[in-house]
Design a protein around this motif. Structure first.
Motif, PDB file in Angstrom:
ATOM      1  N   PHE A  92      41.355  43.910  49.134  1.00 32.52           N
ATOM      2  CA  PHE A  92      41.970  45.005  48.376  1.00 32.52           C
ATOM      3  C   PHE A  92      42.229  44.525  46.950  1.00 32.52           C
ATOM      4  CE2 PHE A  92      42.833  46.019  52.749  1.00 32.52           C
ATOM      5  CZ  PHE A  92      42.838  47.408  52.815  1.00 32.52           C
ATOM      6  N   TYR A  93      41.656  45.247  45.975  1.00 36.22           N
ATOM      7  CA  TYR A  93      41.754  44.842  44.561  1.00 36.22           C
ATOM      8  C   TYR A  93      42.536  45.926  43.791  1.00 36.22           C
ATOM      9  CZ  TYR A  93      40.106  43.649  39.815  1.00 36.22           C
ATOM     10  OH  TYR A  93      40.028  43.321  38.482  1.00 36.22           O
ATOM     11  N   PRO A  94      43.797  45.673  43.477  1.00 34.70           N
ATOM     12  CA  PRO A  94      44.638  46.722  42.896  1.00 34.70           C
ATOM     13  C   PRO A  94      44.700  46.684  41.369  1.00 34.70           C
ATOM     14  CG  PRO A  94      46.016  44.941  43.657  1.00 34.70           C
ATOM     15  CD  PRO A  94      44.592  44.493  43.834  1.00 34.70           C
ATOM     16  N   THR A  95      43.543  46.661  40.714  1.00 36.79           N
ATOM     17  CA  THR A  95      43.508  46.487  39.260  1.00 36.79           C
ATOM     18  C   THR A  95      42.429  47.372  38.648  1.00 36.79           C
ATOM     19  OG1 THR A  95      44.091  44.153  39.623  1.00 36.79           O
ATOM     20  CG2 THR A  95      43.294  44.745  37.435  1.00 36.79           C
ATOM     21  N   LEU A  96      42.737  47.974  37.490  1.00 36.84           N
ATOM     22  CA  LEU A  96      41.701  48.683  36.735  1.00 36.84           C
ATOM     23  C   LEU A  96      40.620  47.679  36.348  1.00 36.84           C
ATOM     24  CD1 LEU A  96      42.095  48.392  33.159  1.00 36.84           C
ATOM     25  CD2 LEU A  96      44.254  48.224  34.389  1.00 36.84           C
ATOM     26  N   TYR A  97      39.399  48.161  36.250  1.00 41.75           N
ATOM     27  CA  TYR A  97      38.337  47.235  35.838  1.00 41.75           C
ATOM     28  C   TYR A  97      37.204  48.001  35.183  1.00 41.75           C
ATOM     29  CZ  TYR A  97      34.861  48.088  39.545  1.00 41.75           C
ATOM     30  OH  TYR A  97      33.886  48.639  40.329  1.00 41.75           O
ATOM     31  N   GLU A  98      36.108  47.292  34.879  1.00 36.99           N
ATOM     32  CA  GLU A  98      35.029  47.842  34.050  1.00 36.99           C
ATOM     33  C   GLU A  98      34.036  48.696  34.820  1.00 36.99           C
ATOM     34  OE1 GLU A  98      35.727  44.679  34.633  1.00 36.99           O
ATOM     35  OE2 GLU A  98      34.042  43.878  35.763  1.00 36.99           O
ATOM     36  N   GLY A  99      34.113  48.742  36.150  1.00 33.82           N
ATOM     37  CA  GLY A  99      33.156  49.511  36.941  1.00 33.82           C
ATOM     38  C   GLY A  99      31.853  48.745  37.143  1.00 33.82           C
TER      39      GLY A  99
ATOM     40  N   CYS B  81      44.050  39.441  43.021  1.00 37.86           N
ATOM     41  CA  CYS B  81      43.284  39.375  41.770  1.00 37.86           C
ATOM     42  C   CYS B  81      43.710  40.408  40.723  1.00 37.86           C
ATOM     43  CB  CYS B  81      41.794  39.513  41.999  1.00 37.86           C
ATOM     44  SG  CYS B  81      41.068  38.136  42.858  1.00 37.86           S
ATOM     45  N   TYR B  82      43.723  39.939  39.499  1.00 40.39           N
ATOM     46  CA  TYR B  82      43.881  40.811  38.332  1.00 40.39           C
ATOM     47  C   TYR B  82      42.592  40.745  37.498  1.00 40.39           C
ATOM     48  CZ  TYR B  82      45.550  42.676  33.916  1.00 40.39           C
ATOM     49  OH  TYR B  82      45.661  43.402  32.761  1.00 40.39           O
ATOM     50  N   MET B  83      42.269  39.584  36.971  1.00 39.78           N
ATOM     51  CA  MET B  83      41.087  39.497  36.105  1.00 39.78           C
ATOM     52  C   MET B  83      39.799  39.730  36.896  1.00 39.78           C
ATOM     53  SD  MET B  83      41.742  36.410  33.428  1.00 39.78           S
ATOM     54  CE  MET B  83      42.370  35.220  34.593  1.00 39.78           C
ATOM     55  N   SER B  84      38.875  40.454  36.277  1.00 37.11           N
ATOM     56  CA  SER B  84      37.580  40.709  36.921  1.00 37.11           C
ATOM     57  C   SER B  84      36.852  39.417  37.234  1.00 37.11           C
ATOM     58  CB  SER B  84      36.714  41.584  36.015  1.00 37.11           C
ATOM     59  OG  SER B  84      37.252  42.883  35.983  1.00 37.11           O
ATOM     60  N   SER B  85      37.028  38.412  36.384  1.00 37.21           N
ATOM     61  CA  SER B  85      36.366  37.130  36.632  1.00 37.21           C
ATOM     62  C   SER B  85      36.864  36.521  37.940  1.00 37.21           C
ATOM     63  CB  SER B  85      36.630  36.179  35.462  1.00 37.21           C
ATOM     64  OG  SER B  85      37.977  36.270  35.053  1.00 37.21           O
TER      65      SER B  85
ATOM     66  N   ASP C 251      38.118  37.044  25.884  1.00 45.23           N
ATOM     67  CA  ASP C 251      36.701  36.758  26.050  1.00 45.23           C
ATOM     68  C   ASP C 251      36.355  36.500  27.515  1.00 45.23           C
ATOM     69  OD1 ASP C 251      34.099  36.357  25.531  1.00 45.23           O
ATOM     70  OD2 ASP C 251      34.356  34.511  24.371  1.00 45.23           O
ATOM     71  N   TYR C 252      36.160  37.587  28.259  1.00 42.24           N
ATOM     72  CA  TYR C 252      35.618  37.473  29.626  1.00 42.24           C
ATOM     73  C   TYR C 252      35.011  38.817  29.999  1.00 42.24           C
ATOM     74  CZ  TYR C 252      39.757  39.741  31.806  1.00 42.24           C
ATOM     75  OH  TYR C 252      40.733  40.610  32.188  1.00 42.24           O
ATOM     76  N   ILE C 253      34.615  38.957  31.245  1.00 41.24           N
ATOM     77  CA  ILE C 253      33.750  40.088  31.597  1.00 41.24           C
ATOM     78  C   ILE C 253      34.410  41.463  31.397  1.00 41.24           C
ATOM     79  CG2 ILE C 253      34.273  39.745  34.063  1.00 41.24           C
ATOM     80  CD1 ILE C 253      31.563  40.953  34.718  1.00 41.24           C
ATOM     81  N   TYR C 254      35.684  41.608  31.792  1.00 39.45           N
ATOM     82  CA  TYR C 254      36.280  42.948  31.705  1.00 39.45           C
ATOM     83  C   TYR C 254      36.310  43.490  30.274  1.00 39.45           C
ATOM     84  CZ  TYR C 254      40.012  46.214  30.767  1.00 39.45           C
ATOM     85  OH  TYR C 254      40.727  47.243  30.229  1.00 39.45           O
ATOM     86  N   PRO C 255      36.826  42.725  29.283  1.00 39.23           N
ATOM     87  CA  PRO C 255      36.853  43.282  27.920  1.00 39.23           C
ATOM     88  C   PRO C 255      35.459  43.600  27.378  1.00 39.23           C
ATOM     89  CG  PRO C 255      38.396  41.482  28.114  1.00 39.23           C
ATOM     90  CD  PRO C 255      37.555  41.456  29.356  1.00 39.23           C
TER      91      PRO C 255
ATOM     92  N   LEU D 296      44.223  49.821  28.021  1.00 39.60           N
ATOM     93  CA  LEU D 296      44.234  50.291  29.410  1.00 39.60           C
ATOM     94  C   LEU D 296      45.062  49.341  30.268  1.00 39.60           C
ATOM     95  CD1 LEU D 296      40.373  50.904  29.593  1.00 39.60           C
ATOM     96  CD2 LEU D 296      42.141  52.563  29.003  1.00 39.60           C
ATOM     97  N   THR D 297      45.507  48.240  29.674  1.00 39.22           N
ATOM     98  CA  THR D 297      46.169  47.190  30.455  1.00 39.22           C
ATOM     99  C   THR D 297      47.614  46.903  30.034  1.00 39.22           C
ATOM    100  OG1 THR D 297      45.133  45.614  28.954  1.00 39.22           O
ATOM    101  CG2 THR D 297      44.080  45.897  31.092  1.00 39.22           C
ATOM    102  N   THR D 298      47.935  47.102  28.753  1.00 39.00           N
ATOM    103  CA  THR D 298      49.274  46.702  28.290  1.00 39.00           C
ATOM    104  C   THR D 298      50.321  47.542  29.034  1.00 39.00           C
ATOM    105  OG1 THR D 298      48.327  46.161  26.159  1.00 39.00           O
ATOM    106  CG2 THR D 298      50.719  46.365  26.253  1.00 39.00           C
TER     107      THR D 298
END
Ligand code: ACM
Length: 384
Positions: free
Chosen positions: A102-109, A81-85, A148-152, A231-233
């Motif tokens: 195991f989720y290897p991605t920054l996210y919104e907490g 997974c990448y996108m929080s959705s 337009d989804y949960i992380y942003p 935080l992603t580019t």
């Protein structure tokens, strides 16, 4: 090594669809770590065998394929997974089946599951240092543009609070669909031109991130005067955007390909030997690589692929990563990480401008006073 008797692990990264550039780099990071472990004899004499499916960047597919891995393939350890959705689709399935994800991605907490190991940054590890840097270097008027989804949306909520604490102001906030083409950014860029913010904070992900930076360049030039910060580019996307458009833009992340250290040198050499290039080495690729190595160490300690035993072995584990030392926080299953700010230079490489001196404890619920602690301010280091 007996090929039949292996440790099978599930892998769910998309190699097609809107987030395939970044997810391919995560897949490569995971596969590289598996190769390295197997080249040293595997774990207790058995190789790790990846069973990998492509969800095609379709959010619902991640859940369906997680279920397939667990029920049909009888695999209880999954990386993906990448996108929080997409993570939110997998979460109830791994919880119901007591699998380890195991989720290897920054996210919104603002999440915790006993069945997830979170390997990417939480907002206190990247948004706070970035907000400080933007306000000190460019000014306090920031414009938000996101997918337009949960992380942003959640990441912007946190960023808005952080900016306010430092006397900053959000002067615009707009969202685009995940598949937004260049034309979709026209009105947003006109609004930016009119509003004249000091910097942009972008949470536009995947292919549309490339379209946003390209559209921005056409009208407003590169990022030297008024940067897009993110935080992603990452390195793979910068390569697609091209140096002319990308120069001056900013990313905050635990890892950059340009880190000068022995551990990163070894990582990049190993990556190049397997994939022939390092053009798509990103912080999420490094996170996937680290998580597979930490899993293998836990497996070696437990001697069995049991979710509860593996979790116990993982909590508190430290690892000398390409980014520097990291550690899984036994309080919340997230990871203590390094924190850096990189600015794209004239060669298209992230030049690291600042770094926080120590790995930062993850604070997914932002409960600790560090959010107000401006000592989190990154130190200018001229380098690594
Ligand atoms: C993300 O959706 N966590 C980048």
């Amino acid at each position: 090594m007996n090929k039949k008797d292996t440790w099978r692990v599930g892998i769910l990264f998309s190699t097609s669809g809107v987030t395939s550039i970044i997810e391919q780099s995560q897949l490569n990071g995971a596969l590289l770590a598996i190769d390295e472990i197997n080249a040293k004899g595997g774990v207790h004499g058995k190789a790790i065998e990846p069973v990998s499916y492509d969800p095609g960047s379709v959010v619902k597919k991640y859940g369906e394929l997680a279920e397939k891995l667990i029920v049909e393939d009888k695999i209880l350890v999954i990386f993906g997974c990448y996108m929080s959705s997409s993570r939110k689709e997998v979460l109830p399935i791994v919880e119901r089946r007591n699998a380890l994800f195991f989720y290897p991605t920054l996210y919104e907490g603002f999440e915790y599951s006993p069945n997830v190991m979170y390997g990417g940054a939480t907002p206190n590890q990247n948004s706070v240092p970035l907000a400080n840097y933007l306000m000190e270097t460019y000014g306090k008027r920031i414009y938000f543009v996101g997918s337009d989804y949960i992380y942003p949306r959640e990441s912007n909520r946190v960023m808005r609070n952080v900016l306010r604490q430092g006397g900053g102001e959000v002067v615009g906030e707009e969202y685009v669909p995940l598949n937004a083409g260049i034309a979709r950014f026209k009105s947003i860029i006109a609004n930016i031109e009119r509003t004249k913010p000091d910097a942009i904070f972008s949470t536009v992900v995947g292919q549309s991130c490339i379209n946003f930076y390209s559209a921005y360049h056409k009208t407003l030039g590169n990022g030297i005067e008024r940067p897009i910060s993110s935080l992603t580019t990452n390195e793979a996307e910068i390569a697609e955007i091209g140096v002319e458009a990308a120069e001056g833009h900013i990313t905050a992340a635990p890892y950059f390909r340009s880190i000068r250290s022995e551990s990163n040198k070894r990582f990049l050499e190993s990556y190049k030997a397997k994939f022939g290039t390092i053009v798509d080495v990103t912080s999420c690729c490094e996170a996937a690589y680290c998580q597979v190595h930490m899993f293998a160490r836990a497996l070696a300690e437990c001697g069995e692929s049991d979710t509860d035993a593996l979790r116990e072995a993982l909590l508190g584990m430290t690892f000398q990563a390409p980014q520097g030392e990291i550690k899984i926080d036994p309080d919340n299953n997230h990871t203590y990480l390094q924190s850096r700010i990189g600015v794209v230079d004239s060669q298209g490489e992230f030049k690291i401008k600042t770094k926080v001196r120590h790995m930062i404890k993850p604070d997914p619920y932002l409960v600790n006073p560090e959010i107000n602690d401006w000592s989190l301010r990154a130190q200018k280091i001229g380098g690594d």
